[in-house]
Each structure stands twice: as structure tokens, then as C-alpha cells.
Design a protein around this motif. Structure first.
Motif, PDB file in Angstrom:
ATOM      1  N   ALA A  24       0.894  -1.272  -0.476  1.00 35.35           N
ATOM      2  CA  ALA A  24       0.050   0.205  -0.331  1.00 35.35           C
ATOM      3  C   ALA A  24       0.811   1.185   0.216  1.00 35.35           C
ATOM      4  N   MET A  25       2.136   1.132   0.885  1.00 35.67           N
ATOM      5  CA  MET A  25       2.806   1.999   0.988  1.00 35.67           C
ATOM      6  C   MET A  25       3.172   2.689  -0.405  1.00 35.67           C
ATOM      7  N   VAL A  26       3.854   1.708  -0.967  1.00 37.77           N
ATOM      8  CA  VAL A  26       4.542   1.326  -2.862  1.00 37.77           C
ATOM      9  C   VAL A  26       3.560   2.214  -3.494  1.00 37.77           C
ATOM     10  N   TRP A  27       2.656   1.649  -2.983  1.00 39.08           N
ATOM     11  CA  TRP A  27       1.218   2.025  -4.379  1.00 39.08           C
ATOM     12  C   TRP A  27       0.387   3.561  -3.658  1.00 39.08           C
ATOM     13  N   ALA A  28       0.555   4.290  -2.527  1.00 40.07           N
ATOM     14  CA  ALA A  28       0.851   5.283  -2.409  1.00 40.07           C
ATOM     15  C   ALA A  28       1.856   6.966  -2.395  1.00 40.07           C
ATOM     16  N   LEU A  29       2.983   6.361  -2.547  1.00 43.49           N
ATOM     17  CA  LEU A  29       3.845   6.863  -3.696  1.00 43.49           C
ATOM     18  C   LEU A  29       4.313   7.462  -4.398  1.00 43.49           C
ATOM     19  N   TRP A  30       3.384   6.014  -4.988  1.00 43.42           N
ATOM     20  CA  TRP A  30       3.878   6.543  -6.707  1.00 43.42           C
ATOM     21  C   TRP A  30       2.463   7.226  -6.851  1.00 43.42           C
ATOM     22  N   ASP A  31       1.584   6.833  -6.875  1.00 43.39           N
ATOM     23  CA  ASP A  31       0.161   7.745  -7.139  1.00 43.39           C
ATOM     24  C   ASP A  31       0.475   9.474  -6.694  1.00 43.39           C
ATOM     25  N   LEU A  32       1.513   9.341  -5.896  1.00 44.63           N
ATOM     26  CA  LEU A  32       1.528  11.008  -4.954  1.00 44.63           C
ATOM     27  C   LEU A  32       2.453  11.176  -6.607  1.00 44.63           C
ATOM     28  N   SER A  33       3.486  10.245  -7.102  1.00 46.85           N
ATOM     29  CA  SER A  33       4.356  11.203  -7.534  1.00 46.85           C
ATOM     30  C   SER A  33       4.034  11.500  -9.082  1.00 46.85           C
ATOM     31  N   GLY A  34       2.817  11.271  -9.225  1.00 42.96           N
ATOM     32  CA  GLY A  34       1.977  11.378 -10.681  1.00 42.96           C
ATOM     33  C   GLY A  34       1.556  12.790 -10.575  1.00 42.96           C
ATOM     34  N   HIS A  35       1.228  13.135  -9.277  1.00 39.75           N
ATOM     35  CA  HIS A  35       0.574  14.509  -9.126  1.00 39.75           C
ATOM     36  C   HIS A  35       1.097  15.542  -8.759  1.00 39.75           C
ATOM     37  N   VAL A  36       2.219  16.051  -8.192  1.00 37.29           N
ATOM     38  CA  VAL A  36       3.444  16.833  -7.659  1.00 37.29           C
ATOM     39  C   VAL A  36       4.580  17.294  -8.155  1.00 37.29           C
ATOM     40  N   GLU A  37       4.520  18.483  -8.505  1.00 38.12           N
ATOM     41  CA  GLU A  37       5.392  19.272  -9.091  1.00 38.12           C
ATOM     42  C   GLU A  37       6.331  19.470  -9.072  1.00 38.12           C
ATOM     43  N   GLU A  38       7.135  19.285  -7.885  1.00 37.49           N
ATOM     44  CA  GLU A  38       8.200  19.202  -7.356  1.00 37.49           C
ATOM     45  C   GLU A  38       9.391  18.635  -6.999  1.00 37.49           C
ATOM     46  N   VAL A  39      10.005  18.178  -8.193  1.00 39.95           N
ATOM     47  CA  VAL A  39      11.015  17.343  -8.521  1.00 39.95           C
ATOM     48  C   VAL A  39      11.756  16.507  -7.894  1.00 39.95           C
ATOM     49  N   ALA A  40      12.244  17.405  -6.464  1.00 33.83           N
ATOM     50  CA  ALA A  40      12.842  16.766  -5.483  1.00 33.83           C
ATOM     51  C   ALA A  40      11.786  15.637  -4.284  1.00 33.83           C
ATOM     52  N   VAL A  41      10.203  16.319  -4.229  1.00 33.67           N
ATOM     53  CA  VAL A  41      10.063  15.612  -3.533  1.00 33.67           C
ATOM     54  C   VAL A  41       9.556  14.471  -4.705  1.00 33.67           C
ATOM     55  N   VAL A  42       8.811  14.364  -6.035  1.00 34.12           N
ATOM     56  CA  VAL A  42       8.643  13.590  -6.522  1.00 34.12           C
ATOM     57  C   VAL A  42      10.090  12.114  -6.872  1.00 34.12           C
ATOM     58  N   ASP A  43      11.102  12.663  -6.431  1.00 32.50           N
ATOM     59  CA  ASP A  43      12.504  12.101  -6.489  1.00 32.50           C
ATOM     60  C   ASP A  43      12.512  11.402  -5.179  1.00 32.50           C
ATOM     61  N   ARG A  44      12.141  11.999  -3.948  1.00 33.06           N
ATOM     62  CA  ARG A  44      11.902  11.242  -2.867  1.00 33.06           C
ATOM     63  C   ARG A  44      10.919   9.916  -2.493  1.00 33.06           C
ATOM     64  N   ALA A  45       9.898  10.602  -3.332  1.00 31.52           N
ATOM     65  CA  ALA A  45       8.830   9.469  -3.198  1.00 31.52           C
ATOM     66  C   ALA A  45       9.127   7.743  -3.754  1.00 31.52           C
ATOM     67  N   ILE A  46       9.806   8.082  -4.932  1.00 32.08           N
ATOM     68  CA  ILE A  46      10.348   7.142  -6.070  1.00 32.08           C
ATOM     69  C   ILE A  46      11.497   6.051  -4.606  1.00 32.08           C
ATOM     70  N   ALA A  47      12.261   6.982  -4.125  1.00 33.99           N
ATOM     71  CA  ALA A  47      13.040   6.400  -4.111  1.00 33.99           C
ATOM     72  C   ALA A  47      12.917   5.748  -2.297  1.00 33.99           C
ATOM     73  N   MET A  48      12.026   6.009  -1.751  1.00 29.96           N
ATOM     74  CA  MET A  48      10.883   5.510  -0.867  1.00 29.96           C
ATOM     75  C   MET A  48       9.987   4.705  -1.413  1.00 29.96           C
TER      76      MET A  48
END
Length: 213
Positions: A133-157
Motif C-alpha cells: 500500500a505504501m508503494v502504491w501511495a508514493l507512486w500515485d503521489l509522484s504523478g500529482h506533484v510538481e516538485e522534482v525533489a518530492v517526486v525523487d524522494r517518493a520514488i526512492a522511498m
């Protein structure tokens, strides 16, 4: 139900279709998640956002059925006797973690595991399903935020939480399996989620559903 399925974005609508007899309940849970998402996206003052989330919690847990009456999603959940949904408090805490200073870990565990509990219809889910579930939530978030740093952190996590080894997905968890596998495909390759249902994502979902893996 007083709202049509047109109110549900494409991917959750498709995932719900694989829930069999539970499809209506799944659609309602996803619609509720979308309401939380819109609430957070339109919040400019953290305290106001927290108050709005608290209202949803109070309304959905009101045993008298008075609070929240007239709110279409709440009325529909009550009609199906699934108010409050499983995992509600955790789910709301996860969305709250995006208000103000973003806490990705709290968001992933809260929104991800809370939502998957609601979809599963039970609080006692195994640890590996929380991880998925955590993997899915972070993946989903990565498609809806503009901040590259947040996207990178979400994917890494998310990558750090990918399941290792085999797990037993029950038939009733098929929509959850499909959601996780869609996320796994992109996260393993270091890619963010698409902002919507692309033809490629649609075909991947169909393939996963047909092959059962």
C-alpha cells in the motif's frame, strides 16, 4: 448512489471493476479518497485543512447518522453499511501529512495502508499488504506533484518498500494486487506515475488482469 461513476477518475474506476460483488463499495471508497485529495489540494491554511479532515472523521464515525447527512458519499456509504470504513483514522492521518510540511513516510503509511484497509474492508491486514500500500501511495503521489525533489524522494522511498519474495494475494484483493503491480512496474524503473490513465497504463492493467500476475 446519488453521484455517477463519472465523478470517479479512470484508474480507480477500472480497478473497482475487478472487485466483483464488492465493486460498488470499492467505487465509494475511491470516491471518498478523491474527496480527501481535493480537500488537501485546495487547502492553503494548515489549521483549516485539519479542521476539514476532522469534520469528515466526525461525520463518518457518527453513530446517530446525523452528521454529514446530505453529503452524497457519506449517504452512500451509510446505505451500504460501511460507514465508517476500515482504516479511516489512519487514512485521514496520511492525508493530513501532506498539509503544511510534507511527511512522506507518514503519508505513505497513513493514506496507503488506511486506503487499502478500507478497500479490503478489514483492519487486520498483513504487514506485506501495508508495505504494498505504501508503494502504491508514493507512486500515485509522484504523478500529482510538481516538485522534482518530492517526486525523487517518493520514488526512492517506494523502491525501498517493494515486496521481495512471493506473497499470497487473495481473490478478494485482486484490485489491490493490480494497483500494486502497476506501481511496482514504474517504481522499479525509477519512473514517476503518469498524471492520468494513459493508453500504456491501460494496456498494462489489462495484461496484468488477464495474466493474473
Amino acid at each position: 448512489m446519488t453521484e455517477s461513476d463519472e465523478d470517479l477518475v479512470a484508474l480507480p474506476s477500472l480497478l473497482s471493476a475487478y472487485a466483483g460483488r464488492e465493486a460498488s463499495r470499492h467505487r465509494l471508497i475511491w470516491r471518498l479518497d478523491q474527496r480527501f485529495a481535493r480537500l488537501v489540494a485546495t487547502t492553503t491554511e494548515p489549521m483549516i485543512g485539519q479542521m476539514r479532515l476532522a469534520w469528515w472523521n466526525d461525520a463518518l464515525t457518527d453513530e446517530s447518522g446525523v452528521k454529514g447527512r446530505g453529503e452524497p458519499v457519506i449517504d452512500a456509504l451509510r446505505e451500504l453499511n460501511v460507514a465508517p470504513p476500515a482504516g479511516l483514522s489512519q487514512w485521514l492521518d496520511g492525508w493530513e501529512a501532506l498539509i503544511g510540511e510534507t511527511d512522506l513516510s507518514a503519508y505513505a503509511m497513513g493514506r496507503g495502508a488506511g486506503l487499502f484497509r478500507a478497500l479490503a474492508g478489514r483492519d487486520d491486514i498483513p504487514g506485506w499488504l501495508e508495505q504494498a500500500a505504501m508503494v502504491w501511495a508514493l507512486w500515485d503521489l509522484s504523478g500529482h506533484v510538481e516538485e522534482v525533489a518530492v517526486v525523487d524522494r517518493a520514488i526512492a522511498m517506494a523502491r525501498s518498500h517493494l515486496l521481495s519474495g512471493s506473497v499470497k494475494w487473495t481473490k478478494s484483493w485482486r484490485p489491490l494486487r493490480l494497483a500494486y503491480q502497476l506501481a511496482h512496474h514504474d517504481i522499479k524503473r525509477g519512473r514517476r506515475a503518469p498524471p492520468g490513465l494513459t493508453p500504456t497504463l491501460y494496456m498494462r492493467l489489462i495484461r496484468l488482469a488477464c495474466l493474473g500476475r
